[in-house]
Design a protein around this motif. Structure first.
Motif, short mmCIF file in Angstrom:
data_model
loop_
_atom_site.label_atom_id
_atom_site.label_comp_id
_atom_site.label_asym_id
_atom_site.label_seq_id
_atom_site.Cartn_x
_atom_site.Cartn_y
_atom_site.Cartn_z
N HIS A 107 1.97 13.84 -9.92
CA HIS A 107 2.88 14.96 -10.17
C HIS A 107 3.27 15.01 -11.64
CE1 HIS A 107 5.96 17.94 -9.36
NE2 HIS A 107 6.84 17.17 -9.99
N LEU A 108 3.61 13.85 -12.22
CA LEU A 108 3.98 13.80 -13.64
C LEU A 108 2.81 14.19 -14.54
CD1 LEU A 108 6.11 10.53 -13.77
CD2 LEU A 108 6.93 12.89 -13.92
N ALA A 109 1.60 13.79 -14.16
CA ALA A 109 0.42 14.12 -14.96
C ALA A 109 0.18 15.64 -14.94
CB ALA A 109 -0.80 13.38 -14.43
N ARG A 110 0.39 16.28 -13.79
CA ARG A 110 0.20 17.74 -13.70
C ARG A 110 1.25 18.47 -14.53
NH1 ARG A 110 -1.02 16.28 -8.47
NH2 ARG A 110 1.10 16.71 -7.74
N GLU A 111 2.49 17.96 -14.52
CA GLU A 111 3.55 18.63 -15.28
C GLU A 111 3.38 18.46 -16.78
OE1 GLU A 111 7.38 17.27 -14.08
OE2 GLU A 111 7.43 18.55 -12.32
N GLY A 112 3.04 17.22 -17.19
CA GLY A 112 2.97 16.94 -18.62
C GLY A 112 1.58 17.01 -19.21
N GLY A 113 0.56 17.08 -18.38
CA GLY A 113 -0.81 17.15 -18.88
C GLY A 113 -1.28 15.85 -19.51
N ASP A 114 -0.66 14.75 -19.16
CA ASP A 114 -1.02 13.44 -19.74
C ASP A 114 -2.16 12.83 -18.93
OD1 ASP A 114 -1.19 10.97 -20.89
OD2 ASP A 114 0.95 10.52 -20.77
N GLU A 115 -3.31 12.69 -19.56
CA GLU A 115 -4.50 12.18 -18.88
C GLU A 115 -4.37 10.69 -18.54
OE1 GLU A 115 -7.85 12.43 -16.85
OE2 GLU A 115 -6.79 14.12 -17.75
N ARG A 116 -3.61 9.95 -19.36
CA ARG A 116 -3.42 8.52 -19.07
C ARG A 116 -2.71 8.31 -17.74
NH1 ARG A 116 -0.10 6.15 -23.60
NH2 ARG A 116 0.84 8.18 -23.35
N LEU A 117 -1.72 9.17 -17.45
CA LEU A 117 -1.03 9.09 -16.16
C LEU A 117 -1.98 9.38 -15.01
CD1 LEU A 117 2.41 10.81 -16.88
CD2 LEU A 117 1.96 8.38 -16.54
N ASN A 118 -2.89 10.31 -15.23
CA ASN A 118 -3.86 10.65 -14.20
C ASN A 118 -4.82 9.48 -13.95
OD1 ASN A 118 -4.48 12.53 -12.32
ND2 ASN A 118 -5.99 13.59 -13.59
N GLU A 119 -5.19 8.77 -15.02
CA GLU A 119 -6.05 7.58 -14.87
C GLU A 119 -5.32 6.49 -14.09
OE1 GLU A 119 -7.30 6.33 -18.74
OE2 GLU A 119 -8.20 8.27 -19.20
N ARG A 120 -4.04 6.28 -14.41
CA ARG A 120 -3.25 5.29 -13.69
C ARG A 120 -3.12 5.66 -12.20
NH1 ARG A 120 -3.38 0.91 -16.65
NH2 ARG A 120 -2.36 1.14 -18.65
N ARG A 121 -2.94 6.97 -11.95
CA ARG A 121 -2.85 7.44 -10.57
C ARG A 121 -4.13 7.12 -9.82
NH1 ARG A 121 -5.03 11.05 -7.65
NH2 ARG A 121 -6.13 11.93 -9.42
N SER A 122 -5.26 7.36 -10.47
CA SER A 122 -6.56 7.07 -9.84
C SER A 122 -6.71 5.58 -9.54
CB SER A 122 -7.70 7.54 -10.73
OG SER A 122 -7.67 8.93 -10.87
N GLU A 123 -6.27 4.74 -10.47
CA GLU A 123 -6.35 3.29 -10.26
C GLU A 123 -5.50 2.87 -9.07
OE1 GLU A 123 -5.31 1.13 -13.78
OE2 GLU A 123 -6.75 2.21 -15.02
N ASN A 158 0.83 -1.21 0.00
CA ASN A 158 0.00 0.00 0.00
C ASN A 158 0.86 1.26 0.00
OD1 ASN A 158 -2.42 -1.36 -0.08
ND2 ASN A 158 -2.75 -1.29 2.13
N ALA A 159 1.96 1.23 0.75
CA ALA A 159 2.86 2.39 0.80
C ALA A 159 3.51 2.62 -0.57
CB ALA A 159 3.93 2.19 1.87
N VAL A 160 3.94 1.54 -1.22
CA VAL A 160 4.55 1.66 -2.55
C VAL A 160 3.53 2.17 -3.56
CG1 VAL A 160 5.54 0.35 -4.47
CG2 VAL A 160 6.35 -0.03 -2.15
N ALA A 161 2.33 1.61 -3.54
CA ALA A 161 1.29 2.04 -4.48
C ALA A 161 0.90 3.49 -4.23
CB ALA A 161 0.06 1.14 -4.37
N GLY A 162 0.80 3.89 -2.96
CA GLY A 162 0.47 5.28 -2.66
C GLY A 162 1.55 6.24 -3.13
N GLY A 163 2.81 5.88 -2.90
CA GLY A 163 3.92 6.72 -3.35
C GLY A 163 3.97 6.82 -4.86
N LEU A 164 3.78 5.70 -5.54
CA LEU A 164 3.78 5.70 -7.00
C LEU A 164 2.62 6.52 -7.55
CD1 LEU A 164 5.12 4.70 -9.56
CD2 LEU A 164 3.79 2.60 -9.38
N ALA A 165 1.48 6.43 -6.89
CA ALA A 165 0.33 7.23 -7.33
C ALA A 165 0.62 8.72 -7.20
CB ALA A 165 -0.91 6.86 -6.51
N ASP A 166 1.31 9.11 -6.13
CA ASP A 166 1.68 10.51 -5.96
C ASP A 166 2.64 10.97 -7.06
OD1 ASP A 166 0.08 10.61 -3.73
OD2 ASP A 166 1.75 10.38 -2.29
#
Length: 127
Positions: A98-114, A86-94
């Motif tokens: 961050h990458l999705a906000r910088e690059g505007g990539d919606e796919r990264l945001n979907e992965r973060r949500s998952e 859970n800690a690894v998944a939470g850190g990776l989601a964060d």
């Protein structure tokens, strides 16, 4: 250490960890094999009904206690592993957020949500 984990380990938990480590070693298996080899010839010395009752009772008690000890150890190990995942998944989601906000990539945001939905999923799906 995560805030929802109690660092205090009780006597029973320490004992079950010790028992799990002891019984998981090859020496313990050799010891059990020697006990059986020493016990087997005594079958002919005692009256069969009494002998069966004694051995059945002793082995049932030992098996019952060992299952309880080993299950305790296994349950704590599984919980610790799940907290780490859970800690690894939470850190990776964060990081993905961050990458999705910088690059505007919606796919990264979907992965973060998952990943965020996956954290704690074992609590929702367990019975």
């Amino acid at each position: 250490m995560p805030s929802d984990i109690n660092a205090r380990v009780g006597r029973f938990d320490r004992f079950s960890t010790w028992a799990s480590k002891l019984t998981g070693r090859p020496g313990y298996f050799v010891f059990c094999t020697l006990v059986v080899l020493i016990w087997a010839p005594t079958f002919f010395v005692f009256e069969k009904l009494t002998w069966h009752l004694i051995i059945d009772t002793i082995t049932t008690i030992i098996t019952f206690l060992m299952v309880a000890l080993l299950q305790n150890s296994e349950t704590r190990n599984e919980a610790a592993l799940q907290h780490k995942l859970n800690a690894v998944a939470g850190g990776l989601a964060d990081v993905l957020g961050h990458l999705a906000r910088e690059g505007g990539d919606e796919r990264l945001n979907e992965r973060r949500s998952e990943l965020h939905r996956a954290v704690g999923l074992e609590d929702d799906e367990s019975t």
